[in-house]
Motif scaffolding. Structure first.
Motif, PDB file in Angstrom:
ATOM      1  N   ILE A  69      -7.555   6.609   1.587  1.00 25.59           N
ATOM      2  CA  ILE A  69      -6.288   5.986   1.254  1.00 25.59           C
ATOM      3  C   ILE A  69      -6.630   4.819   0.337  1.00 25.59           C
ATOM      4  O   ILE A  69      -7.367   3.906   0.731  1.00 25.59           O
ATOM      5  CB  ILE A  69      -5.541   5.527   2.516  1.00 25.59           C
ATOM      6  CG1 ILE A  69      -5.276   6.746   3.404  1.00 25.59           C
ATOM      7  CG2 ILE A  69      -4.244   4.804   2.133  1.00 25.59           C
ATOM      8  CD1 ILE A  69      -4.720   6.416   4.758  1.00 25.59           C
ATOM      9  N   VAL A  70      -6.101   4.891  -0.874  1.00 28.13           N
ATOM     10  CA  VAL A  70      -6.526   3.961  -1.917  1.00 28.13           C
ATOM     11  C   VAL A  70      -5.345   3.115  -2.378  1.00 28.13           C
ATOM     12  O   VAL A  70      -4.338   3.645  -2.843  1.00 28.13           O
ATOM     13  CB  VAL A  70      -7.101   4.736  -3.128  1.00 28.13           C
ATOM     14  CG1 VAL A  70      -7.659   3.770  -4.166  1.00 28.13           C
ATOM     15  CG2 VAL A  70      -8.166   5.742  -2.679  1.00 28.13           C
ATOM     16  N   GLY A  71      -5.485   1.804  -2.219  1.00 27.24           N
ATOM     17  CA  GLY A  71      -4.501   0.877  -2.755  1.00 27.24           C
ATOM     18  C   GLY A  71      -4.963   0.426  -4.128  1.00 27.24           C
ATOM     19  O   GLY A  71      -6.129   0.083  -4.315  1.00 27.24           O
ATOM     20  N   MET A  72      -4.061   0.459  -5.092  1.00 22.91           N
ATOM     21  CA  MET A  72      -4.421   0.087  -6.459  1.00 22.91           C
ATOM     22  C   MET A  72      -3.503  -1.000  -6.981  1.00 22.91           C
ATOM     23  O   MET A  72      -2.292  -0.944  -6.768  1.00 22.91           O
ATOM     24  CB  MET A  72      -4.332   1.305  -7.378  1.00 22.91           C
ATOM     25  CG  MET A  72      -5.368   2.364  -7.080  1.00 22.91           C
ATOM     26  SD  MET A  72      -5.159   3.804  -8.115  1.00 22.91           S
ATOM     27  CE  MET A  72      -4.378   4.908  -6.969  1.00 22.91           C
ATOM     28  N   VAL A 101       4.582   1.113  -4.341  1.00 26.25           N
ATOM     29  CA  VAL A 101       4.940   0.392  -3.120  1.00 26.25           C
ATOM     30  C   VAL A 101       5.083  -1.104  -3.365  1.00 26.25           C
ATOM     31  O   VAL A 101       4.674  -1.628  -4.398  1.00 26.25           O
ATOM     32  CB  VAL A 101       3.863   0.617  -2.024  1.00 26.25           C
ATOM     33  CG1 VAL A 101       3.761   2.078  -1.646  1.00 26.25           C
ATOM     34  CG2 VAL A 101       2.503   0.074  -2.458  1.00 26.25           C
ATOM     35  N   THR A 102       5.643  -1.786  -2.382  1.00 25.85           N
ATOM     36  CA  THR A 102       5.679  -3.244  -2.374  1.00 25.85           C
ATOM     37  C   THR A 102       4.494  -3.732  -1.565  1.00 25.85           C
ATOM     38  O   THR A 102       3.880  -2.972  -0.821  1.00 25.85           O
ATOM     39  CB  THR A 102       6.977  -3.768  -1.727  1.00 25.85           C
ATOM     40  OG1 THR A 102       7.018  -3.319  -0.367  1.00 25.85           O
ATOM     41  CG2 THR A 102       8.203  -3.268  -2.463  1.00 25.85           C
ATOM     42  N   ALA A 104       0.731  -5.981  -1.092  1.00 30.12           N
ATOM     43  CA  ALA A 104      -0.491  -6.483  -1.718  1.00 30.12           C
ATOM     44  C   ALA A 104      -0.996  -5.600  -2.853  1.00 30.12           C
ATOM     45  O   ALA A 104      -1.738  -6.064  -3.711  1.00 30.12           O
ATOM     46  CB  ALA A 104      -1.580  -6.634  -0.664  1.00 30.12           C
ATOM     47  N   VAL A 105      -0.639  -4.316  -2.847  1.00 34.74           N
ATOM     48  CA  VAL A 105      -1.039  -3.398  -3.915  1.00 34.74           C
ATOM     49  C   VAL A 105       0.215  -2.790  -4.525  1.00 34.74           C
ATOM     50  O   VAL A 105       1.305  -2.869  -3.960  1.00 34.74           O
ATOM     51  CB  VAL A 105      -1.996  -2.303  -3.402  1.00 34.74           C
ATOM     52  CG1 VAL A 105      -3.305  -2.901  -2.907  1.00 34.74           C
ATOM     53  CG2 VAL A 105      -1.345  -1.459  -2.326  1.00 34.74           C
ATOM     54  N   ASP A 106       0.056  -2.177  -5.688  1.00 38.76           N
ATOM     55  CA  ASP A 106       1.197  -1.580  -6.387  1.00 38.76           C
ATOM     56  C   ASP A 106       1.337  -0.084  -6.126  1.00 38.76           C
ATOM     57  O   ASP A 106       2.431   0.456  -6.122  1.00 38.76           O
ATOM     58  CB  ASP A 106       1.048  -1.810  -7.896  1.00 38.76           C
ATOM     59  CG  ASP A 106       0.959  -3.284  -8.220  1.00 38.76           C
ATOM     60  OD1 ASP A 106       1.907  -4.016  -7.895  1.00 38.76           O
ATOM     61  OD2 ASP A 106      -0.074  -3.705  -8.784  1.00 38.76           O
ATOM     62  N   LEU A 107       0.204   0.571  -5.954  1.00 35.09           N
ATOM     63  CA  LEU A 107       0.180   2.011  -5.736  1.00 35.09           C
ATOM     64  C   LEU A 107      -0.676   2.323  -4.518  1.00 35.09           C
ATOM     65  O   LEU A 107      -1.686   1.671  -4.278  1.00 35.09           O
ATOM     66  CB  LEU A 107      -0.428   2.738  -6.944  1.00 35.09           C
ATOM     67  CG  LEU A 107       0.270   2.575  -8.286  1.00 35.09           C
ATOM     68  CD1 LEU A 107      -0.626   3.099  -9.402  1.00 35.09           C
ATOM     69  CD2 LEU A 107       1.602   3.303  -8.281  1.00 35.09           C
ATOM     70  N   ILE A 108      -0.276   3.340  -3.777  1.00 33.72           N
ATOM     71  CA  ILE A 108      -1.097   3.877  -2.699  1.00 33.72           C
ATOM     72  C   ILE A 108      -1.319   5.344  -3.052  1.00 33.72           C
ATOM     73  O   ILE A 108      -0.367   6.087  -3.315  1.00 33.72           O
ATOM     74  CB  ILE A 108      -0.391   3.803  -1.328  1.00 33.72           C
ATOM     75  CG1 ILE A 108      -0.095   2.363  -0.932  1.00 33.72           C
ATOM     76  CG2 ILE A 108      -1.199   4.533  -0.261  1.00 33.72           C
ATOM     77  CD1 ILE A 108      -1.262   1.571  -0.434  1.00 33.72           C
ATOM     78  N   ALA A 109      -2.579   5.764  -3.056  1.00 30.90           N
ATOM     79  CA  ALA A 109      -2.911   7.155  -3.341  1.00 30.90           C
ATOM     80  C   ALA A 109      -3.653   7.753  -2.155  1.00 30.90           C
ATOM     81  O   ALA A 109      -4.435   7.073  -1.487  1.00 30.90           O
ATOM     82  CB  ALA A 109      -3.774   7.248  -4.601  1.00 30.90           C
TER      83      ALA A 109
END
Length: 160
Positions: A69-72, A101-102, A104-109
């Motif tokens: 699960i990657v937060g970007m 997403v809202t 700490a990160v903008d995208l979750i992959a």
């Protein structure tokens, strides 16, 4: 698009659990004729409510057992960064899902890989091909607790 009635919701509930059931079997379960179920399924597909009918396979049996699960974080002043990444990610089979997403990160992959080294190669490719991504935060999935894409449908369905 028409509002979903009880029969539509029942049909969608059934095909989400097993899309290989015949129209005859679905008809028996929901109390409609086979032809009525076929017409409704055709309409639900044409209207885009049924996006795809896919086989869910066992990742471990395929040699791609790991999930990351990657937060970007993306550049804030680059307004087309999200669109560029979306177009690129659609072509990457190991990137299973991406959410804007809202927080700490903008995208979750959700990314699958054979092993940690393979994921490292995928992560390097993501960064190399997408300079608008500033930072990646990775979590390794230790065990699947629940998998699914089931969408619960209620009587007061507000998706219309």
């Amino acid at each position: 698009m028409e509002r979903l009635d009880r029969f539509d919701r029942d049909i969608l509930d059934i095909v989400q659990r097993d899309c290989q059931l015949t129209a005859e079997t679905i008809a028996e379960k929901v109390g409609l004729s086979t032809s009525a179920v076929q017409r409704r399924l055709k309409r639900l597909r044409e209207d885009g409510l049924i996006k795809a009918e896919v086989a869910i396979i066992d990742r471990k049996a395929t040699g791609t057992p790991m999930v990351f699960i990657v937060g970007m974080e993306i550049e804030r002043d680059n307004y087309d960064a999200l669109a560029k990444f979306r177009i690129w990610a659609e072509k990457q089979d190991h990137i299973q899902q991406v959410y804007y997403v809202t927080g700490a990160v903008d995208l979750i992959a959700i990314v699958t890989a054979c092993d940690v080294e393979h994921y490292d190669d995928i992560a390097a490719l993501i960064m190399a091909e997408n300079p608008q991504i500033r930072r990646m935060h990775t979590n390794v999935v230790l065990r699947d607790v629940k998998l699914g894409m089931f969408v619960p449908l209620t009587e007061d369905d507000r998706s219309q």
